[in-house]
Motif scaffolding. Structure first.
Motif, PDB file in Angstrom:
ATOM      1  N   ALA A 156       0.835  -1.203   0.000  1.00 23.85           N
ATOM      2  CA  ALA A 156       0.000   0.000   0.000  1.00 23.85           C
ATOM      3  C   ALA A 156       0.869   1.253   0.000  1.00 23.85           C
ATOM      4  CB  ALA A 156      -0.921   0.000   1.215  1.00 23.85           C
ATOM      5  N   PHE A 157       1.934   1.238   0.800  1.00 26.04           N
ATOM      6  CA  PHE A 157       2.849   2.371   0.914  1.00 26.04           C
ATOM      7  C   PHE A 157       3.465   2.705  -0.440  1.00 26.04           C
ATOM      8  CE2 PHE A 157       7.001   4.251   1.510  1.00 26.04           C
ATOM      9  CZ  PHE A 157       6.877   5.096   2.594  1.00 26.04           C
ATOM     10  N   PHE A 158       3.970   1.691  -1.139  1.00 26.61           N
ATOM     11  CA  PHE A 158       4.613   1.925  -2.437  1.00 26.61           C
ATOM     12  C   PHE A 158       3.611   2.462  -3.450  1.00 26.61           C
ATOM     13  CE2 PHE A 158       8.141  -0.091  -0.627  1.00 26.61           C
ATOM     14  CZ  PHE A 158       9.220  -0.072  -1.501  1.00 26.61           C
ATOM     15  N   ALA A 167      -2.521   5.155  -6.920  1.00 22.46           N
ATOM     16  CA  ALA A 167      -3.240   5.333  -5.655  1.00 22.46           C
ATOM     17  C   ALA A 167      -4.390   4.343  -5.517  1.00 22.46           C
ATOM     18  CB  ALA A 167      -3.758   6.765  -5.544  1.00 22.46           C
ATOM     19  N   ARG A 168      -5.139   4.151  -6.595  1.00 21.57           N
ATOM     20  CA  ARG A 168      -6.311   3.275  -6.502  1.00 21.57           C
ATOM     21  C   ARG A 168      -5.917   1.818  -6.268  1.00 21.57           C
ATOM     22  NH1 ARG A 168     -10.727   6.159  -7.214  1.00 21.57           N
ATOM     23  NH2 ARG A 168     -10.596   8.111  -8.386  1.00 21.57           N
ATOM     24  N   HIS A 173      -5.147  -3.050  -0.510  1.00 18.40           N
ATOM     25  CA  HIS A 173      -4.226  -3.363   0.586  1.00 18.40           C
ATOM     26  C   HIS A 173      -4.613  -2.613   1.860  1.00 18.40           C
ATOM     27  CE1 HIS A 173      -1.865  -5.437  -2.356  1.00 18.40           C
ATOM     28  NE2 HIS A 173      -1.597  -4.345  -3.020  1.00 18.40           N
ATOM     29  N   ILE A 174      -5.049  -1.365   1.715  1.00 17.74           N
ATOM     30  CA  ILE A 174      -5.496  -0.588   2.877  1.00 17.74           C
ATOM     31  C   ILE A 174      -6.721  -1.239   3.503  1.00 17.74           C
ATOM     32  CG2 ILE A 174      -6.402   1.635   3.649  1.00 17.74           C
ATOM     33  CD1 ILE A 174      -4.739   2.935   1.394  1.00 17.74           C
ATOM     34  N   ASP A 175      -7.665  -1.643   2.657  1.00 13.77           N
ATOM     35  CA  ASP A 175      -8.872  -2.300   3.179  1.00 13.77           C
ATOM     36  C   ASP A 175      -8.520  -3.607   3.881  1.00 13.77           C
ATOM     37  OD1 ASP A 175     -10.554  -0.297   2.315  1.00 13.77           O
ATOM     38  OD2 ASP A 175     -11.075  -1.285   0.428  1.00 13.77           O
ATOM     39  N   TRP A 176      -7.574  -4.353   3.307  1.00 12.60           N
ATOM     40  CA  TRP A 176      -7.134  -5.610   3.936  1.00 12.60           C
ATOM     41  C   TRP A 176      -6.576  -5.332   5.326  1.00 12.60           C
ATOM     42  CZ3 TRP A 176      -3.044  -7.997   6.181  1.00 12.60           C
ATOM     43  CH2 TRP A 176      -3.028  -9.383   6.218  1.00 12.60           C
ATOM     44  N   LEU A 177      -5.757  -4.295   5.438  1.00 12.65           N
ATOM     45  CA  LEU A 177      -5.157  -3.940   6.726  1.00 12.65           C
ATOM     46  C   LEU A 177      -6.206  -3.481   7.729  1.00 12.65           C
ATOM     47  CD1 LEU A 177      -2.017  -2.110   5.314  1.00 12.65           C
ATOM     48  CD2 LEU A 177      -1.938  -4.098   6.839  1.00 12.65           C
ATOM     49  N   LEU A 178      -7.177  -2.692   7.267  1.00  9.31           N
ATOM     50  CA  LEU A 178      -8.226  -2.204   8.165  1.00  9.31           C
ATOM     51  C   LEU A 178      -9.054  -3.352   8.741  1.00  9.31           C
ATOM     52  CD1 LEU A 178      -9.432   0.939   6.183  1.00  9.31           C
ATOM     53  CD2 LEU A 178      -8.246   0.931   8.390  1.00  9.31           C
ATOM     54  N   GLN A 179      -9.153  -4.440   7.979  1.00 10.00           N
ATOM     55  CA  GLN A 179      -9.925  -5.591   8.435  1.00 10.00           C
ATOM     56  C   GLN A 179      -9.070  -6.629   9.164  1.00 10.00           C
ATOM     57  OE1 GLN A 179     -11.888  -7.019   4.883  1.00 10.00           O
ATOM     58  NE2 GLN A 179     -12.719  -4.986   4.437  1.00 10.00           N
ATOM     59  N   SER A 180      -7.765  -6.393   9.226  1.00 10.90           N
ATOM     60  CA  SER A 180      -6.857  -7.327   9.884  1.00 10.90           C
ATOM     61  C   SER A 180      -6.778  -7.025  11.379  1.00 10.90           C
ATOM     62  CB  SER A 180      -5.457  -7.214   9.272  1.00 10.90           C
ATOM     63  OG  SER A 180      -4.849  -5.984   9.660  1.00 10.90           O
ATOM     64  N   LYS A 181      -5.953  -7.788  12.080  1.00  8.80           N
ATOM     65  CA  LYS A 181      -5.766  -7.553  13.513  1.00  8.80           C
ATOM     66  C   LYS A 181      -5.149  -6.187  13.781  1.00  8.80           C
ATOM     67  CE  LYS A 181      -5.302 -12.407  14.906  1.00  8.80           C
ATOM     68  NZ  LYS A 181      -4.416 -13.432  15.527  1.00  8.80           N
ATOM     69  N   GLU A 182      -4.327  -5.709  12.849  1.00 12.23           N
ATOM     70  CA  GLU A 182      -3.716  -4.383  13.039  1.00 12.23           C
ATOM     71  C   GLU A 182      -4.772  -3.292  13.010  1.00 12.23           C
ATOM     72  OE1 GLU A 182      -0.273  -1.456  11.163  1.00 12.23           O
ATOM     73  OE2 GLU A 182      -0.302  -3.578  10.641  1.00 12.23           O
ATOM     74  N   TYR A 195      -5.005   8.266   0.944  1.00 16.47           N
ATOM     75  CA  TYR A 195      -5.682   7.730  -0.245  1.00 16.47           C
ATOM     76  C   TYR A 195      -6.783   8.681  -0.702  1.00 16.47           C
ATOM     77  CZ  TYR A 195      -8.958   5.089  -3.052  1.00 16.47           C
ATOM     78  OH  TYR A 195      -9.806   4.712  -4.063  1.00 16.47           O
ATOM     79  N   TYR A 196      -7.597   9.164   0.223  1.00 14.22           N
ATOM     80  CA  TYR A 196      -8.711  10.041  -0.152  1.00 14.22           C
ATOM     81  C   TYR A 196      -8.208  11.411  -0.617  1.00 14.22           C
ATOM     82  CZ  TYR A 196     -11.721   6.438   1.681  1.00 14.22           C
ATOM     83  OH  TYR A 196     -12.356   5.236   1.881  1.00 14.22           O
ATOM     84  N   ILE A 197      -7.068  11.848  -0.098  1.00  9.34           N
ATOM     85  CA  ILE A 197      -6.470  13.090  -0.597  1.00  9.34           C
ATOM     86  C   ILE A 197      -6.009  12.888  -2.031  1.00  9.34           C
ATOM     87  CG2 ILE A 197      -4.545  14.707  -0.348  1.00  9.34           C
ATOM     88  CD1 ILE A 197      -4.661  14.206   2.681  1.00  9.34           C
TER      89      ILE A 197
END
Length: 293
Positions: A156-158, A167-168, A173-182, A195-197
């Protein structure tokens, strides 16, 4: 544009993380070129001249030619994995990107590649202007580590911060992370807002900013990254050419001012505050007419 904004952020990140004056000056010079390019691209005739110049000298795009001054002979009997990683990190830190690419690819071929190896390989490709190889490398990393938080974060960072126009692609990857334990940790929250910016959904970016500020507070990995993204977005409303700043309208000036102030409220930075105040003194109260742009 979003791509120019991302390039500005990329070189701002490098200026902030530079460990010597040479690297800092190089990053600052690139930022100046990008600011000038922003002004050029707004004028049709100037854009045509710039495109012709770019065809003759690709280095103006910020892409760097592959290095030839360093080389590494692959070994069939390589060092142990820890020593190999040390050699890879040393090659990258010394800007010997060809060597870093060779070492990383050997580790991957041998099946001894951690997510860090993939990251350094991708960075080496980016440093030498090979963005397509960097994209492929990050995709290979996800295939190798599909359920690894670090791999997902760096992918996601790259896509979001280092690879223009992707960006899209970072969204999954961001959604995956938001739904993960992190979940919405400070660093993931920063990517979510950025992302939204980058995709021009500023209402949601600002709403997310307020939501995450309540959750992560003043965590620097969130506040500094998001603040920097807003600073860079603010600059899209202003063009700089020959040392002068230009605004096409009062609305552009108002947005430039708004997003700089928002950035400073998120992460107070003395240097950015001074720069903003100095610029504000120059442009505040100016008559804005499109014909003067």
């Amino acid at each position: 544009s979003s791509d120019l904004s991302k390039l500005r952020r990329k070189w701002q990140n490098r200026a902030n993380s530079a460990t010597n004056l040479e690297d800092q000056h190089k990053a600052e010079n690139m930022m100046q070129l990008i600011r000038e390019a922003s002004a050029i691209l707004l004028v049709k005739d100037e854009k045509a001249k710039y495109d012709k110049k770019l065809d003759k000298d690709p280095s103006l795009s910020g892409q760097q030619a592959t290095q030839t001054q360093d080389s590494y002979a692959p070994s069939t009997n390589f060092l142990d994995e820890a020593a190999a990683l040390d050699a890879l990190e040393a090659a990258y830190d010394q800007s010997k990107y060809n060597s870093a690419v060779a070492i990383a690819n050997e580790l991957i071929k041998a099946g001894n590649a951690s997510d860090q190896v993939y990251r350094l390989l991708a960075l080496s490709y980016i440093e030498t202007g090979r963005d397509n190889q960097a994209i492929t490398t990050m995709q290979d990393m996800i295939r190798a580590y599909p359920d690894d938080n670090e791999a997902r974060y760096w992918a996601a960072f790259f896509d979001l911060r280092l690879l223009p126009g992707r960006a899209r692609e970072s969204r999954k990857h961001i959604d995956w992370l938001l739904q993960s334990k992190e979940g919405a940790s400070a660093r993931v929250a920063a990517l979510d807002v950025e992302y939204y910016i980058d995709t021009n959904d500023f209402a949601l970016a600002e709403a997310k900013t307020e939501e995450y500020r309540k959750k992560v507070g003043s965590d620097r990995s969130f506040t500094k990254s998001v603040s920097q993204a807003y600073h860079q977005h603010a600059e899209t409303f202003c063009s700089e050419y020959g040392g002068d700043s230009y605004f096409e309208s009062k609305e552009n000036f108002a947005n430039w001012k708004k997003y700089h102030q928002l950035a400073l409220s998120i992460y107070p930075d003395t240097n950015e505050q001074t720069r903003f105040n100095d610029n504000l003194k120059i442009v505040d109260g100016v008559t804005f007419e499109k014909a003067n742009f």
